[in-house]
Enzyme design. Sequence first.
Site, PDB file in Angstrom:
ATOM      1  N   ASN A  16      48.052 -35.755-119.796  1.00 16.27           N
ATOM      2  CA  ASN A  16      47.932 -36.152-118.099  1.00 16.27           C
ATOM      3  C   ASN A  16      46.707 -35.748-117.572  1.00 16.27           C
ATOM      4  O   ASN A  16      46.341 -34.748-116.994  1.00 16.27           O
ATOM      5  CB  ASN A  16      49.152 -35.492-117.118  1.00 16.27           C
ATOM      6  CG  ASN A  16      48.918 -35.963-115.792  1.00 16.27           C
ATOM      7  OD1 ASN A  16      48.564 -36.970-115.623  1.00 16.27           O
ATOM      8  ND2 ASN A  16      49.497 -35.053-115.136  1.00 16.27           N
ATOM      9  N   GLU A  35      57.509 -26.706-113.793  1.00 13.55           N
ATOM     10  CA  GLU A  35      56.376 -26.132-113.836  1.00 13.55           C
ATOM     11  C   GLU A  35      56.020 -25.342-112.501  1.00 13.55           C
ATOM     12  O   GLU A  35      56.009 -25.981-111.394  1.00 13.55           O
ATOM     13  CB  GLU A  35      55.288 -27.260-113.995  1.00 13.55           C
ATOM     14  CG  GLU A  35      53.868 -26.946-114.011  1.00 13.55           C
ATOM     15  CD  GLU A  35      52.936 -28.077-114.502  1.00 13.55           C
ATOM     16  OE1 GLU A  35      52.289 -28.197-115.336  1.00 13.55           O
ATOM     17  OE2 GLU A  35      52.943 -29.097-113.547  1.00 13.55           O
ATOM     18  N   GLY A  75      49.949 -24.311-117.259  1.00 10.67           N
ATOM     19  CA  GLY A  75      48.778 -23.572-117.965  1.00 10.67           C
ATOM     20  C   GLY A  75      48.370 -23.665-119.455  1.00 10.67           C
ATOM     21  O   GLY A  75      47.737 -22.892-119.966  1.00 10.67           O
ATOM     22  N   SER A 122      44.001 -30.047-117.801  1.00  7.30           N
ATOM     23  CA  SER A 122      42.524 -29.315-117.900  1.00  7.30           C
ATOM     24  C   SER A 122      42.193 -28.689-119.362  1.00  7.30           C
ATOM     25  O   SER A 122      40.887 -28.674-119.828  1.00  7.30           O
ATOM     26  CB  SER A 122      42.374 -28.443-116.721  1.00  7.30           C
ATOM     27  OG  SER A 122      43.394 -27.413-116.993  1.00  7.30           O
ATOM     28  N   ILE A 145      49.524 -24.378-112.085  1.00  7.80           N
ATOM     29  CA  ILE A 145      48.974 -25.324-112.480  1.00  7.80           C
ATOM     30  C   ILE A 145      47.558 -25.350-112.436  1.00  7.80           C
ATOM     31  O   ILE A 145      47.007 -24.799-111.558  1.00  7.80           O
ATOM     32  CB  ILE A 145      49.480 -26.591-111.548  1.00  7.80           C
ATOM     33  CG1 ILE A 145      50.895 -26.748-111.297  1.00  7.80           C
ATOM     34  CG2 ILE A 145      48.390 -27.855-112.012  1.00  7.80           C
ATOM     35  CD1 ILE A 145      51.434 -27.780-110.513  1.00  7.80           C
ATOM     36  N   LYS A 171      45.110 -36.651-114.917  1.00  7.43           N
ATOM     37  CA  LYS A 171      45.074 -36.958-113.560  1.00  7.43           C
ATOM     38  C   LYS A 171      43.729 -37.921-113.189  1.00  7.43           C
ATOM     39  O   LYS A 171      43.965 -39.229-113.617  1.00  7.43           O
ATOM     40  CB  LYS A 171      45.036 -35.525-112.892  1.00  7.43           C
ATOM     41  CG  LYS A 171      46.108 -34.633-113.274  1.00  7.43           C
ATOM     42  CD  LYS A 171      45.997 -33.265-112.598  1.00  7.43           C
ATOM     43  CE  LYS A 171      47.447 -32.406-112.888  1.00  7.43           C
ATOM     44  NZ  LYS A 171      47.222 -31.299-112.492  1.00  7.43           N
ATOM     45  N   HIS A 220      55.371 -34.468-108.721  1.00  4.94           N
ATOM     46  CA  HIS A 220      54.415 -33.870-108.924  1.00  4.94           C
ATOM     47  C   HIS A 220      54.000 -32.773-107.795  1.00  4.94           C
ATOM     48  O   HIS A 220      54.036 -33.338-106.662  1.00  4.94           O
ATOM     49  CB  HIS A 220      53.338 -34.377-109.592  1.00  4.94           C
ATOM     50  CG  HIS A 220      52.364 -33.370-110.263  1.00  4.94           C
ATOM     51  ND1 HIS A 220      51.346 -32.803-109.749  1.00  4.94           N
ATOM     52  CD2 HIS A 220      52.237 -32.920-111.780  1.00  4.94           C
ATOM     53  CE1 HIS A 220      50.761 -32.070-110.392  1.00  4.94           C
ATOM     54  NE2 HIS A 220      51.129 -32.075-111.865  1.00  4.94           N
TER      55      HIS A 220
END
Length: 231
Positions: A11, A143, A180, A202, A148, A13, A95
């Site tokens: 994802n 989550e 994470g 990330s 996050i 984003k 989300h």
Amino acid sequence: MEIQAPFFAFNPKSYFYGEQLLALAKKADELAEKYPYMTIFVTAPYADLANIAKQTKHIIVTAQHMDGMEPGRGMGAVLPESIAAAGAGAVFLNHAERPLQLTELVSAIKKAKKLEMKTIVCANSIEEARSIALLKPDILLCEPTELIGTGKTSDEDYIQKTNQAIKEIDSEIFILQAAGISTPEDVYHTLQLGTDGTGCTSGITKAVSPEKTLGDMIEAVNQVYKESEGK
């Protein structure tokens, strides 16, 4: 396309878009073809959905949100029929960065089912996960919001308790634990705890080589599958 566990969701984003995201989607598509026993989701900004869907065959192209509305008025809204026509086979809902009220979530899940799109619905706590499980999403993403993007994964107790709580309500719901996740080792460990799938943002988008990191994480999913099947 049916969901097969273990699965992985990339994802990006709003970190990646256009040609950079397309290259990663194609990499994921190659791996999905190589490992047909797992499912790989790749989310994309709305403007990129159609282009990625046209150039991939084996991943499930996924929208990052949609509104549970009918065609008509709704300036600036995300029309379900529009993303379905663009090639989205799944959608994230609720989300932490795009939360929905309960009535909105119910409408969105209902609309996704009507359009035969898979639903990945996010929950922040065990209590919220229990409530959302009653709505019968295809995948429930557990989550904690505070984790996050931190690189700190959910602890084992949280993962095991949420897995158990959801399965007690509906054993057919797939469970995604992804808070994470930043390394292939995180992917491996999380899946070893009994969850159906995991994913990353990330850890991939900020990597020196996002393509290599994506590949390594999917290889970690494959390793768990091979061990579970005794191969």
